[in-house]
Enzyme design. Structure first.
Site, PDB file in Angstrom:
ATOM      1  N   PRO A 199       0.817  -1.218   0.000  1.00  0.00           N
ATOM      2  CG  PRO A 199      -0.325  -1.276   2.045  1.00  0.00           C
ATOM      3  CD  PRO A 199       0.559  -2.072   1.156  1.00  0.00           C
ATOM      4  CG  ASP A 250      -8.910   1.020 -24.418  1.00  0.00           C
ATOM      5  OD1 ASP A 250     -10.002   1.498 -24.106  1.00  0.00           O
ATOM      6  OD2 ASP A 250      -8.467  -0.077 -24.041  1.00  0.00           O
ATOM      7  CD  GLU A 285      -0.296  -4.482  10.077  1.00  0.00           C
ATOM      8  OE1 GLU A 285      -0.174  -3.309   9.705  1.00  0.00           O
ATOM      9  OE2 GLU A 285      -1.383  -5.090  10.060  1.00  0.00           O
ATOM     10  NE  ARG A 330      -6.496  -4.963 -21.626  1.00  0.00           N
ATOM     11  CZ  ARG A 330      -6.694  -3.879 -22.338  1.00  0.00           C
ATOM     12  NH1 ARG A 330      -5.880  -2.854 -22.221  1.00  0.00           N
ATOM     13  NH2 ARG A 330      -7.697  -3.783 -23.183  1.00  0.00           N
TER      14      ARG A 330
HETATM   15  C1  9D3 Z   1      -4.709  -2.372   8.077  1.00  0.00           C
HETATM   16  C2  9D3 Z   1      -3.230  -2.457   8.223  1.00  0.00           C
HETATM   17  N1  9D3 Z   1      -2.644  -1.233   7.778  1.00  0.00           N
HETATM   18  C3  9D3 Z   1      -2.351  -0.299   8.856  1.00  0.00           C
HETATM   19  C4  9D3 Z   1      -1.879  -0.824  10.139  1.00  0.00           C
HETATM   20  C5  9D3 Z   1      -1.467  -1.397   6.937  1.00  0.00           C
HETATM   21  C6  9D3 Z   1      -1.605  -2.396   5.841  1.00  0.00           C
HETATM   22  C7  9D3 Z   1      -0.678  -3.409   5.742  1.00  0.00           C
HETATM   23  C8  9D3 Z   1      -0.787  -4.358   4.743  1.00  0.00           C
HETATM   24  C9  9D3 Z   1      -2.644  -2.350   4.932  1.00  0.00           C
HETATM   25  C10 9D3 Z   1      -2.771  -3.323   3.923  1.00  0.00           C
HETATM   26  C11 9D3 Z   1      -1.834  -4.323   3.845  1.00  0.00           C
HETATM   27  C12 9D3 Z   1      -1.940  -5.363   2.785  1.00  0.00           C
HETATM   28  N2  9D3 Z   1      -2.033  -4.752   1.458  1.00  0.00           N
HETATM   29  C13 9D3 Z   1      -1.166  -4.991   0.471  1.00  0.00           C
HETATM   30  O1  9D3 Z   1      -0.253  -5.761   0.660  1.00  0.00           O
HETATM   31  C14 9D3 Z   1      -1.287  -4.283  -0.787  1.00  0.00           C
HETATM   32  C15 9D3 Z   1      -2.190  -3.249  -1.206  1.00  0.00           C
HETATM   33  C16 9D3 Z   1      -3.272  -2.587  -0.549  1.00  0.00           C
HETATM   34  O2  9D3 Z   1      -3.638  -2.841   0.600  1.00  0.00           O
HETATM   35  N3  9D3 Z   1      -3.928  -1.615  -1.241  1.00  0.00           N
HETATM   36  C17 9D3 Z   1      -3.608  -1.263  -2.524  1.00  0.00           C
HETATM   37  N4  9D3 Z   1      -2.622  -1.854  -3.163  1.00  0.00           N
HETATM   38  C18 9D3 Z   1      -1.928  -2.836  -2.507  1.00  0.00           C
HETATM   39  S1  9D3 Z   1      -0.658  -3.695  -3.156  1.00  0.00           S
HETATM   40  C19 9D3 Z   1      -0.415  -4.589  -1.805  1.00  0.00           C
END
Ligand code: 9D3
Length: 242
Positions: free
Chosen positions: A88, A168, A115, A153
């Protein structure tokens, strides 16, 4: 193009990889997709892949060892490859990034869970961190699928019979015009007259106008960046406030 997926949940992928345009591209040999189960690189009888965070706090962290050994096990193709972490905290995937990635020969996609991954993996062995948008997922697996879908793609030959990605309208930064197919009347709603006219120039202009109106209404942020012709600008000026 070769994709390598490193994940604790390899079983999530086969239904996605077999289906649709991507499944056909794999069968044609245009894309090659390999799964690596990070857990098989964990040590000991319990094959532990996560541990508690130093400094305390909630949740668990992916141990660096199994991810490191999984990365080292990946066969590298001749050419350019990139080690990508789905997280994220990464740069949000967009279409220009998908085009850049499609130029490469191999993408190695590390799916985070818990996490996150120990920082020493990120800092030492990752070239690029990608997110797929501002919402919380359970892990990187769906992110890896989205990257593979968007990038594959763009690989020459993958779209085959389907419309080319060049026509597109999203590639020009606009939303698409409305689409209709048979029947001509559905629940009392008619297909716009112009689409039945056979006048291809009129149809082209109508579709372009609908794309422009839609983008202005729903995604004004896109319109600011879009590649607009003089004709487009004239249309928008003429219809402003409508
Ligand atoms: C809810 C936990 N969060 C704050 C304590 C941090 C958090 C850690 C790990 C939030 C999501 C994740 C798992 N997400 C991914 O590994 C992830 C992701 C995403 O959550 N949103 C958008 N793209 C991606 S790419 C990998």
């Amino acid at each position: 193009m070769r994709f390598d997926i490193l994940t604790l949940f390899p079983e999530m992928f086969p239904p996605f990889l077999k289906g649709g345009i991507l499944g056909r591209a794999v069968q044609k040999g245009l894309v090659d997709i390999n799964l690596t189960d990070i857990r098989s690189f964990a040590r000991g009888r319990h094959k532990v892949t996560d541990d508690r965070p130093y400094g305390g706090g909630n949740g668990m962290v992916m141990k660096p060892g199994p991810v490191y050994r999984a990365l080292r096990s990946v066969e590298r193709v001749n050419g350019r490859s990139l080690d990508i972490l789905l997280t994220p905290q990464g740069k949000t995937l967009d279409q220009p990034t998908a085009w850049e990635l499609a130029k490469l020969d191999q993408l190695i996609l590390v799916c985070g869970r818990y996490e996150g991954v120990d920082e020493r993996i990120r800092s030492g062995y990752i070239d690029l961190e990608l997110s797929i948008g501002d919402y919380i997922l359970g892990g990187g697996e769906l992110g890896a699928m989205v990257v593979i879908d968007a990038v594959s793609r763009l690989v020459p030959g993958v779209l085959g019979g389907e419309r080319s990605n060049l026509e597109d309208s999203f590639e020009e930064g606009l939303l698409e015009y409305p689409h209709y197919t048979r029947p001509r009347v559905f629940k009392g709603e008619e297909v716009p007259e112009v689409l039945l006219s056979g006048d291809h120039e009129k149809i082209r202009m109508w579709r372009r106008a609908e794309s422009l109106k839609r983008t202005r209404e729903r995604r004004p942020d896109l319109l600011k960046k879009a590649r607009l012709s003089e004709e487009d600008k004239a249309f928008l000026a003429k219809t402003q406030g409508k």
